[in-house]
Write a protein that holds these residues in place. Sequence first.
Motif, PDB file in Angstrom:
ATOM      1  N   LEU A  50      -2.414   3.558  -2.411  1.00 26.76           N
ATOM      2  CA  LEU A  50      -3.455   2.743  -1.574  1.00 26.76           C
ATOM      3  C   LEU A  50      -3.108   1.715  -0.717  1.00 26.76           C
ATOM      4  CD1 LEU A  50      -6.729   2.795  -0.856  1.00 26.76           C
ATOM      5  CD2 LEU A  50      -6.789   1.193  -2.991  1.00 26.76           C
ATOM      6  N   VAL A  51      -2.076   0.853  -1.441  1.00 29.01           N
ATOM      7  CA  VAL A  51      -1.512  -0.400  -0.794  1.00 29.01           C
ATOM      8  C   VAL A  51      -0.780   0.263   0.361  1.00 29.01           C
ATOM      9  CG1 VAL A  51       0.222  -2.270  -1.012  1.00 29.01           C
ATOM     10  CG2 VAL A  51      -1.680  -1.876  -2.769  1.00 29.01           C
ATOM     11  N   ARG A  92      -0.938   2.765   2.289  1.00 25.96           N
ATOM     12  CA  ARG A  92      -1.901   3.555   3.218  1.00 25.96           C
ATOM     13  C   ARG A  92      -2.496   2.379   4.021  1.00 25.96           C
ATOM     14  NH1 ARG A  92      -5.533   8.330   0.337  1.00 25.96           N
ATOM     15  NH2 ARG A  92      -3.323   9.374  -0.282  1.00 25.96           N
ATOM     16  N   HIS A  93      -3.009   1.047   3.415  1.00 25.63           N
ATOM     17  CA  HIS A  93      -3.449   0.115   4.054  1.00 25.63           C
ATOM     18  C   HIS A  93      -2.313  -0.567   4.825  1.00 25.63           C
ATOM     19  CE1 HIS A  93      -7.480  -0.543   1.518  1.00 25.63           C
ATOM     20  NE2 HIS A  93      -7.208   0.853   1.864  1.00 25.63           N
ATOM     21  N   GLN A  94      -1.274  -0.844   4.609  1.00 23.99           N
ATOM     22  CA  GLN A  94      -0.282  -1.396   5.308  1.00 23.99           C
ATOM     23  C   GLN A  94       0.234  -0.345   6.497  1.00 23.99           C
ATOM     24  OE1 GLN A  94       2.904  -1.437   2.192  1.00 23.99           O
ATOM     25  NE2 GLN A  94       2.592  -3.674   1.749  1.00 23.99           N
ATOM     26  N   MET A  95      -0.058   0.835   6.350  1.00 26.29           N
ATOM     27  CA  MET A  95      -0.019   1.662   7.607  1.00 26.29           C
ATOM     28  C   MET A  95      -0.972   1.348   8.876  1.00 26.29           C
ATOM     29  SD  MET A  95       1.132   5.075   5.524  1.00 26.29           S
ATOM     30  CE  MET A  95       1.490   6.186   7.184  1.00 26.29           C
ATOM     31  N   VAL A  96      -2.151   1.025   8.289  1.00 26.75           N
ATOM     32  CA  VAL A  96      -3.141   0.786   9.104  1.00 26.75           C
ATOM     33  C   VAL A  96      -3.060  -0.582   9.658  1.00 26.75           C
ATOM     34  CG1 VAL A  96      -5.606   0.360   9.326  1.00 26.75           C
ATOM     35  CG2 VAL A  96      -4.930   2.246   7.999  1.00 26.75           C
ATOM     36  N   TYR A  97      -2.669  -1.521   8.832  1.00 24.63           N
ATOM     37  CA  TYR A  97      -2.461  -2.780   9.270  1.00 24.63           C
ATOM     38  C   TYR A  97      -1.338  -2.757  10.198  1.00 24.63           C
ATOM     39  CZ  TYR A  97      -5.401  -4.682   5.630  1.00 24.63           C
ATOM     40  OH  TYR A  97      -6.157  -4.942   4.615  1.00 24.63           O
ATOM     41  N   ARG A  98      -0.363  -2.031  10.136  1.00 24.29           N
ATOM     42  CA  ARG A  98       0.839  -1.913  11.086  1.00 24.29           C
ATOM     43  C   ARG A  98       0.218  -1.275  12.394  1.00 24.29           C
ATOM     44  NH1 ARG A  98       4.201  -1.074   6.715  1.00 24.29           N
ATOM     45  NH2 ARG A  98       3.767   1.380   6.857  1.00 24.29           N
ATOM     46  N   ALA A  99      -0.546  -0.739  12.235  1.00 19.82           N
ATOM     47  CA  ALA A  99      -0.981   0.265  13.456  1.00 19.82           C
ATOM     48  C   ALA A  99      -2.015  -0.992  14.213  1.00 19.82           C
ATOM     49  CB  ALA A  99      -1.995   1.244  13.019  1.00 19.82           C
ATOM     50  N   SER A 126     -12.480  -3.538   6.123  1.00 22.08           N
ATOM     51  CA  SER A 126     -12.556  -2.659   4.463  1.00 22.08           C
ATOM     52  C   SER A 126     -12.173  -1.467   5.177  1.00 22.08           C
ATOM     53  CB  SER A 126     -13.726  -2.923   4.063  1.00 22.08           C
ATOM     54  OG  SER A 126     -14.882  -2.647   4.729  1.00 22.08           O
ATOM     55  N   MET A 127     -11.552  -0.688   4.291  1.00 22.23           N
ATOM     56  CA  MET A 127     -11.305   0.704   4.795  1.00 22.23           C
ATOM     57  C   MET A 127     -11.129   1.689   3.750  1.00 22.23           C
ATOM     58  SD  MET A 127      -7.223   0.338   6.009  1.00 22.23           S
ATOM     59  CE  MET A 127      -6.937  -1.622   5.973  1.00 22.23           C
ATOM     60  N   LYS A 128     -11.527   2.895   4.155  1.00 20.14           N
ATOM     61  CA  LYS A 128     -11.280   4.043   3.034  1.00 20.14           C
ATOM     62  C   LYS A 128     -10.153   4.736   3.576  1.00 20.14           C
ATOM     63  CE  LYS A 128     -15.943   4.280   1.248  1.00 20.14           C
ATOM     64  NZ  LYS A 128     -17.240   5.116   0.935  1.00 20.14           N
ATOM     65  N   THR A 129      -9.085   5.257   3.175  1.00 18.21           N
ATOM     66  CA  THR A 129      -8.124   5.797   3.536  1.00 18.21           C
ATOM     67  C   THR A 129      -7.849   7.134   2.636  1.00 18.21           C
ATOM     68  OG1 THR A 129      -6.414   4.715   2.241  1.00 18.21           O
ATOM     69  CG2 THR A 129      -6.842   3.868   4.493  1.00 18.21           C
TER      70      THR A 129
END
Length: 78
Positions: free
Chosen positions: A46-47, A49-56, A69-72
């Motif tokens: 989960l961490v 995945r969230h890091q990937m979104v933050y990088r995007a 907030s996100m659901k990945t």
Amino acid sequence: MSTIVTPKDIEMWIRAGLEGCEVSADGDGRHFEARIVYEGFTGKSLVQRHQMVYRALGDKMKEDIHALSMKTMTPDEL
């Protein structure tokens, strides 16, 4: 002063950074929720995945988006 961000902006930015993902976002201009389905999340925590979104989203997380907030999930997790 920051620009006003829309849910469509969030969707566009995430799609640009995670090519091939499906994303839907909602929010009020500062606080957002996003649902992201991406094959690239397979095998990631989960961490991660969230890091990937933050990088995007890059600097937009610091400058334009107050909270996200996100659901990945992967397509197999639907």
